[in-house]
Design an enzyme around this catalytic site. Structure first.
Site, short mmCIF file in Angstrom:
data_model
loop_
_atom_site.label_atom_id
_atom_site.label_comp_id
_atom_site.label_asym_id
_atom_site.label_seq_id
_atom_site.Cartn_x
_atom_site.Cartn_y
_atom_site.Cartn_z
N LYS A 97 0.82 -1.23 0.00
CA LYS A 97 0.00 0.00 0.00
C LYS A 97 0.85 1.27 0.00
O LYS A 97 0.61 2.19 0.78
CB LYS A 97 -0.95 0.01 1.20
CG LYS A 97 -1.93 -1.15 1.20
CD LYS A 97 -2.93 -1.06 2.31
CE LYS A 97 -3.84 -2.25 2.36
NZ LYS A 97 -3.18 -3.53 2.68
N ARG A 98 1.84 1.29 -0.88
CA ARG A 98 2.72 2.45 -0.90
C ARG A 98 2.18 3.52 -1.82
O ARG A 98 1.27 3.29 -2.62
CB ARG A 98 4.13 2.05 -1.36
CG ARG A 98 4.83 1.10 -0.43
CD ARG A 98 5.04 1.64 0.97
NE ARG A 98 4.97 0.59 1.96
CZ ARG A 98 6.00 -0.13 2.41
NH1 ARG A 98 7.21 0.11 1.98
NH2 ARG A 98 5.82 -1.07 3.30
#
Ligand code: OMP
Length: 277
Positions: A97-98
């Site tokens: 989830k960058r």
């Protein structure tokens, strides 16, 4: 082979839309593994060997490994390498989830794809298409954009009206129209929101694949999820469950218990697909 084709092949081969989330944590590990060398890797290895013919993907979530510092990251790398070496037809989704400005994202992409060899990643869309372009440019990788997440509070921003429609629909439309030039985008849509999933499916059409977390521990309903998200080909979904499978037993039988749980999930999902178990 690129991620999308790898996924399509394994959906077929294993007759499965089930993804097992590899999210180990120390308190839930079987006692006999806790004090040994590489506890997460040895735990994962047993789970992978027990479930490899039942799944369409594995999804390690980086947080569980990063929490243990260098040793954890090494075990994440060993886990990805183990899957690639022993089950090369099963894709690895790195859930991290960058999202940041472009040149920072290029470093995240290097970690996920070049160091770990992941086939797909989860990313957040908040900074816009220009920022995630370095992910989108990796044509052979799956880029999974957070859209309608499974957590109970996800509506706080995702339900806000933008251009007279809810934000998650706007994000889905942007991904469909502007971000998916390489055909490598997917959307993350929680199993806990089947009605929203049906709206997104209607908006984006049949070709877009959804990563669907929230089955099992978070209470997503299998029937409602499959009916809402399935495409006309009877696929289009990667349905993840982590804790309810990998921690099915805390005893020495943990891998066999995980296998039984995965078998049950695959069967239940297939029942709603109109597919044989
Ligand atoms: P369980 O609830 O144990 O099945 O784990 C769910 C996994 O999916 C975790 O790794 C979460 O971080 C991840 N996840 C969600 O639970 N909700 C989301 O909306 C998105 C994800 C994800 O991107 O995978």
């Amino acid at each position: 082979m690129d991620f999308i084709n790898k996924l399509k092949a394994i959906w077929d081969k294993n007759n499965s839309l089930l993804c097992v989330g590899l999210d180990p944590d120390m308190p839930n590990l079987p006692e006999h593994l806790k004090d040994g060398e590489a506890p997460y890797f040895n735990f994962n290895k047993a789970i992978i060997d027990a479930t490899a013919e039942l799944v369409c993907a594995y999804k390690p979530n980086s947080a569980f490994y990063e929490a243990r510092g260098a040793a954890g990251i090494q075990e994440l790398q060993l886990t990805c390498a183990y899957i690639h070496e022993n089950y090369p037809d099963i894709p690895v989704i790195l859930d991290f989830k960058r999202g940041d400005i472009g040149n920072t994202n290029s470093q995240y992409a290097a970690f996920a794809f070049d160091y770990l060899g992941a086939d797909a990643v989860t990313v957040q869309p908040w900074q816009g298409g220009e920022a995630v372009q370095v992910f989108l440019d990796r044509k052979d990788k799956g880029i999974m954009i957070l859209d309608r997440t499974s957590n109970t509070g996800s509506g706080e921003f995702q339900d806000l009206l933008v251009n007279d429609r809810k934000l998650y629909l706007q994000v889905a439309q942007n991904v469909r129209d502007n971000w998916n030039k390489n055909g490598n985008c997917l959307l993350v849509v929680g199993a806990t929101f089947p009605q929203e999933m049906a709206e997104i499916r209607e908006l984006v059409g049949d070709d877009m694949i959804f990563l669907v977390p929230g089955m099992g521990a978070q209470g997503g309903d299998t029937g409602a999820t499959v009916k809402a998200g399935l495409n006309l080909a009877g696929t289009g979904l990667v349905i993840n469950s982590s804790r309810s499978i990998i921690f099915a037993s805390s005893g020495e039988d943990f891998a066999e218990a995980a296998r039984q749980k995965a078998l049950g999930f695959r069967e239940e999902i297939n029942k709603y697909r109109g597919q044989k178990a």
